[in-house]
Design an enzyme around this catalytic site. Structure first.
Site: not given
Ligand code: M24
Length: 544
Positions: A219, A243, A341, A441, A527
């Site tokens: 990252r 988070h 994650t 979510k 299930k």
């Molecule tokens: P967690 N569209 C649809 N579904 C999405 C999605 C999207 N763009 N992004 C995530 N999901 C859903 O809680 C999917 O079902 C995160 O969401 C997570 C964790 C760490 C970083 O994890 C997916 O399986 C980020 C997201 C993140 N997002 O943007 C950025 N980081 C980012 C980083 C740097 O496990 C589930 O959510 C710079 C800019 C950014 F925006 C995962 O849920």
């Protein structure tokens, strides 16, 4: 039959991935002419902490931890609202090879117990607002907790069974502190766990995702790569530090010595005022914030013309909202990002300057994605919908202490199963169209249906239950419960929502409501058929 006919690699990296611990990386950055410039400023109080102070405090705390017998692989929880002190125990732990397991401070006691039992931390660093909860758990329930240390620098704290971070340091170092020289522990960054993060993955209860030092290093390298965006001088630290998204983006901002304007707890007006007063240029957000910025009348009261670029991830964002925000703020860069994650953070992002049409972007460097047919396991070509699967340097090491769940989240040939449905077009832009995993979510926060079902089944009048998410423009999804009540019992929706609200934190409440049914559709192995439940929701809605 797994195959790898169609796989999409991220572009070539600008530099090779070095095997270097995060502790060493940040220590060297802080030590390199760490003058007194501000590292973090609290948006509300204006109080600040300098990079120099972070260097001395983290060195002192790391030495104190070692003196008390903690170090390599000690698990340390940090549980606090966003604050100037949050990263002190995080960075100190990384120096000595200890593992950081953050926990949401808004969790109820039951949620905290579940989370703590995954990693069984020896020390808890927390804010004074939650210290009483942890002291109670240490005293009465969880004997593996040895120490509770409050991170706020307050003197009015006279709680038994806990001490302040300042107190812990001065007691351990006997006045011999403010030293900048600390020998950071070295180890294999690919194999060393940096963070244990809570996620329920594709099924079941929350588990502990092991994120390695190298996972986070990727990252850091993405942030240096201008193809992914501008690196502004200031960074708004308002996403929750506990988070993955907030934890890692703010940690990397510290390595880069950006100035972080910290928002302790999100409040609409404070958020807008901070952007205006600090002239914030680039924002990393979640969809409810985009909806807020695109629609709220409050936005008219502030000058947000400093904003040039917005990246939104963690849940789906509709193309219409994306467009409205571009028009309202008069910018052309509202970009989506996709992360999970289990793959550390964002693995797909719309690169800067690339026109996009509701796409969540292109695969990052050091990562490979394939779209896999759910039935046959075959890789799919452009414009065909399947499950997104990942390989590469950001994929987690596995779930802590849970080999079975780890095994289930990978294909037989080692691809991480995301549980998300999507496709890519001829230009390799990815689109997410749905989710086959159970996960709900709410405002970007995870809600695991299995967790809510287990609690609801404890209600004496509930015979069976199935929880699904229903779509909601403002929050993404709302948890809704289908309930089968015990025969001859009297049960109301209020009774159920009230019962659950006492046991879970706010994001998990049944805001989608309760539907009483005769039975929960299940497959022969028991299930829950969630797709059937979702169809029932659509039918119910069409009748309204
Ligand atoms: P967690 N569209 C649809 N579904 C999405 C999605 C999207 N763009 N992004 C995530 N999901 C859903 O809680 C999917 O079902 C995160 O969401 C997570 C964790 C760490 C970083 O994890 C997916 O399986 C980020 C997201 C993140 N997002 O943007 C950025 N980081 C980012 C980083 C740097 O496990 C589930 O959510 C710079 C800019 C950014 F925006 C995962 O849920």
């Amino acid at each position: 039959q797994e195959d790898n006919k169609y796989v999409i690699d991220g572009p070539a990296p600008l530099e090779p991935l070095r095997n270097l611990s995060l502790g060493k990386l940040i220590y060297d950055s802080l030590s390199a002419n760490s003058n007194n410039h501000e590292a973090m400023v609290d948006a509300e109080s204006g109080r600040s902490i300098s990079y120099q102070e972070i260097l001395t405090k983290t060195s002192d705390l790391a030495r104190s931890l070692v003196k008390n017998g903690y170090g390599y692989n000690t698990i340390i929880t940090v549980s606090s609202e966003n604050s100037l002190q949050f990263y002190i125990p995080v960075i100190s732990s990384l120096y000595i090879g200890a593992i950081v397991a953050p926990i949401n401070p808004n969790y109820t006691e039951e949620e905290m117990i579940h989370c703590l039992n995954i990693s069984k931390p020896k020390i808890i660093f927390c804010s004074k607002t939650v210290s009483a909860k942890y002291i109670h758990l240490k005293k009465n329930k969880l004997s593996y907790i040895e120490k509770i240390i409050t991170i706020d620098d307050v003197d009015d704290l006279h709680l038994q069974d806990s001490e302040t971070m300042e107190g812990f340091i001065s007691r351990s170092l006997l006045g011999n502190f403010k030293s900048k020289n600390f020998l950071v522990t070295e180890f294999d960054a690919d194999k060393q766990v940096a963070f244990i993060l809570c996620s329920s993955g594709t099924t079941g209860l929350p588990k502990g995702v092991m994120v390695s030092h190298s996972n986070v290093m990727v990252r850091y390298l993405h942030t240096l790569d201008s193809r992914y965006g501008l690196r502004a001088e200031k960074f708004l630290g308002f996403l929750p530090f506990f988070h993955g998204f907030g934890l890692i983006t703010n940690f990397v901002a510290l390595i880069l010595k950006q100035k972080i304007i910290v928002i302790g707890k999100f409040q609409e007006e404070l958020f807008l005022k901070t952007i205006q007063d600090h002239q914030i240029e680039s924002l990393w957000v979640v969809p409810p914030i985009v909806v807020f910025l695109a629609k709220s009348p409050l936005v008219e009261n502030y000058d947000l013309s400093s904003i040039k670029d917005i990246v939104c991830g963690a849940a789906p964002l509709s193309k219409d909202i994306e467009e409205s925000l571009k028009q309202r703020l008069n910018i052309d860069s509202v970009r989506q990002s996709y992360g999970l994650t289990e793959a550390t953070i964002a693995v797909i992002t719309v690169p800067k300057g690339v026109p996009n049409h509701g796409s969540c972007g292109q695969v990052h460097t050091y990562m490979t994605c394939k779209v896999r047919d759910v039935e046959s396991g075959k890789s799919l070509g452009p414009n065909q919908i399947g499950e997104l699967c990942f390989k590469g340097a950001m994929v987690m090491m596995g779930y802590y202490g849970n080999e079975e769940a780890t095994k289930r989240s990978f294909t037989s040939d080692g691809w991480l199963l995301s549980g998300d449905l999507g496709y890519y077009d001829e230009l390799k832009n990815f689109y997410i169209v749905g989710r086959i995993k159970e996960l709900i979510k709410y405002k970007g926060f995870q809600v695991a249906p299995a967790e809510l079902e287990a609690i609801l089944l404890k209600h004496p009048k509930i015979r069976d239950v199935g929880v699904v998410g229903i779509r909601d423009e403002k929050s993404g999804e709302l948890p809704l419960a289908f309930v089968v009540q015990e025969p001859n019992s009297y049960l109301t929706e209020e009774e159920i929502t009230h019962f659950l609200s006492k046991k879970v934190s706010s994001q998990k409440r049944l805001r989608g409501g309760v539907v009483f049914v005769k039975n929960i559709p299940k497959n022969p192995t028991g299930k829950i058929l969630r797709q059937e439940l979702k169809k029932m929701v659509i039918k119910l809605k069409s009748k309204l």
